[in-house]
Design a protein around this motif. Structure first.
Motif, short mmCIF file in Angstrom:
data_model
loop_
_atom_site.label_atom_id
_atom_site.label_comp_id
_atom_site.label_asym_id
_atom_site.label_seq_id
_atom_site.Cartn_x
_atom_site.Cartn_y
_atom_site.Cartn_z
N LYS A 288 0.81 -1.22 0.00
CA LYS A 288 0.00 0.00 0.00
C LYS A 288 0.84 1.26 0.00
N THR B 95 -1.81 6.18 7.37
CA THR B 95 -2.50 6.24 8.67
C THR B 95 -1.88 5.29 9.69
N GLY B 96 -1.17 4.26 9.21
CA GLY B 96 -0.49 3.36 10.15
C GLY B 96 0.51 4.10 11.01
N TYR C 77 -1.02 5.18 14.36
CA TYR C 77 -1.11 4.12 15.38
C TYR C 77 0.28 3.76 15.89
N ARG C 78 1.25 3.77 15.00
CA ARG C 78 2.62 3.49 15.41
C ARG C 78 3.13 4.55 16.40
N ALA D 105 1.84 -1.03 17.85
CA ALA D 105 0.84 -0.35 17.00
C ALA D 105 -0.37 -1.24 16.79
N SER D 106 -0.11 -2.51 16.49
CA SER D 106 -1.22 -3.43 16.24
C SER D 106 -2.09 -3.56 17.49
N SER E 253 -4.05 -0.35 18.33
CA SER E 253 -5.10 -0.07 17.34
C SER E 253 -6.38 -0.85 17.61
N ARG F 137 -8.82 4.49 18.48
CA ARG F 137 -9.36 4.68 17.13
C ARG F 137 -10.16 5.99 17.04
N GLY G 278 -4.37 2.43 4.82
CA GLY G 278 -4.67 1.98 6.17
C GLY G 278 -5.37 0.63 6.19
N ARG G 279 -6.27 0.47 7.15
CA ARG G 279 -7.01 -0.79 7.27
C ARG G 279 -8.52 -0.56 7.21
N ASP G 280 -8.93 0.62 7.68
CA ASP G 280 -10.38 0.89 7.81
C ASP G 280 -10.76 2.18 7.10
N ARG H 47 0.27 -10.39 12.92
CA ARG H 47 -0.43 -9.11 12.77
C ARG H 47 -1.69 -9.23 11.93
N ASP I 96 -5.03 -7.95 13.47
CA ASP I 96 -5.69 -6.80 12.82
C ASP I 96 -7.04 -7.18 12.22
N ARG J 213 -9.96 -8.31 15.20
CA ARG J 213 -10.40 -7.42 16.28
C ARG J 213 -11.87 -7.03 16.07
O1 DC Z 1 0.22 0.06 8.07
P1 DC Z 1 1.09 -0.22 9.27
O2 DC Z 1 1.65 -1.62 9.22
O3 DC Z 1 2.15 0.80 9.46
O4 DC Z 1 0.11 -0.14 10.54
C1 DC Z 1 0.54 -0.39 11.85
C2 DC Z 1 -0.62 -0.98 12.67
O5 DC Z 1 -1.63 0.01 12.83
C3 DC Z 1 -1.28 -2.20 12.04
O6 DC Z 1 -0.87 -3.39 12.68
C4 DC Z 1 -2.75 -1.99 12.23
C5 DC Z 1 -2.92 -0.57 12.66
N1 DC Z 1 -3.68 0.25 11.72
C6 DC Z 1 -5.04 0.31 11.90
O7 DC Z 1 -5.58 -0.37 12.77
N2 DC Z 1 -5.80 1.12 11.10
C7 DC Z 1 -5.24 1.84 10.13
N3 DC Z 1 -6.00 2.63 9.38
C8 DC Z 1 -3.84 1.78 9.92
C9 DC Z 1 -3.09 0.97 10.73
#
Ligand code: DC
Length: 228
Positions: A18, A36-37, A40-41, A100-101, A104, A110, A130-132, A181, A185, A188
């Motif tokens: 990504k 966006t990660g 959280y990091r 971070a995980s 999050s 959040r 990101g994830r969401d 992870r 991730d 959850r």
């Molecule tokens: O993309 P990344 O691997 O740098 O993200 C680090 C952690 O942050 C990942 O394990 C899950 C969380 N994360 C999240 O929950 N929602 C997001 N939008 C981005 C990352």
């Protein structure tokens, strides 16, 4: 009235490519790239610095009032500041990935980061990774892509990336970290890393960077060709 911005949501698991793709696309399109990660990091980093365990939910929530995270847009990308301190590669270690995980998963974390992300997208044409993003942060994004690749491909990419940064990591450890992870991730309860109903699925396992980029540009063009 202000012209609505164009929002592209690029979600997917770690190592799915990504950030590489979002950076290249943003540059070509003149959009702002938001990782966006990194937010959280940064919270994970703060919690770790305070000596808390990553699963100490009560402790994490109690730290939030002392955390101020801002993002400055520099050269089309977001630079994160933690209580005024510029944050760099110190958030890219395996230890902080785990923090971070875990942070999050905490609902308060959040919601703490929600407004910051939405504000940036309201004021700029963005590609947000990101994830969401497609499900929660920008449900009205004009383009939603969920990128994926098999775990071995993703672990190999992450391994090469960490080695290039001079980190002494083993491939097997990176692979098991990715598998852990993915589970953490995606299982959850809140905002799990799953595709939005209207997301376009893009598996890039066999693709090199150029092929991947072309495939994404095609998807984007089909969605918003006229808007560009
Ligand atoms: O993309 P990344 O691997 O740098 O993200 C680090 C952690 O942050 C990942 O394990 C899950 C969380 N994360 C999240 O929950 N929602 C997001 N939008 C981005 C990352």
């Amino acid at each position: 009235m202000k012209k609505p911005t164009i929002k592209i949501a690029l979600d997917g698991p770690s190592g799915s490519g990504k950030s590489t793709m979002a950076k290249l696309l943003a540059k070509e399109m003149g959009f702002v790239y938001i990782d966006t990660g990194s937010l959280y990091r940064t919270i994970g980093l703060y919690v770790e610095r305070k000596g808390l365990d990553s699963d100490d939910i009560t402790g994490i929530v109690s730290l939030l009032p002392e955390i101020n995270i801002t993002m400055q847009l520099v050269d089309g990308g977001g630079v994160v500041f933690l209580n005024g301190e510029k944050i760099g590669d110190e958030i890219r270690t395996p230890k902080i990935s785990k923090y971070a995980s875990d942070v999050s998963k905490v609902p308060e974390v959040r919601s703490f980061l929600l407004e910051l992300q939405r504000n940036i997208a309201e004021n700029n044409n963005v590609i947000m990774d990101g994830r969401d993003i497609g499900t929660v942060i920008l449900p009205d994004a004009q383009v939603k892509i969920f990128m994926d690749a098999n775990a071995e491909t993703r672990a190999r990419r992450r391994f090469d990336e960490l080695r290039a940064k001079g980190q002494d990591v083993k491939y097997e450890d990176v692979l098991s970290d990715i598998i852990w992870r993915d589970k953490n991730d995606s299982e959850r309860a809140l905002a799990p890393a799953v595709p939005a109903e209207d997301a376009i699925m893009h598996d890039n396992s066999g693709l090199n960077i150029q092929e991947n980029l072309e495939a994404l540009k095609k998807i984007i063009k089909e969605k918003i060709g006229n808007a560009l």
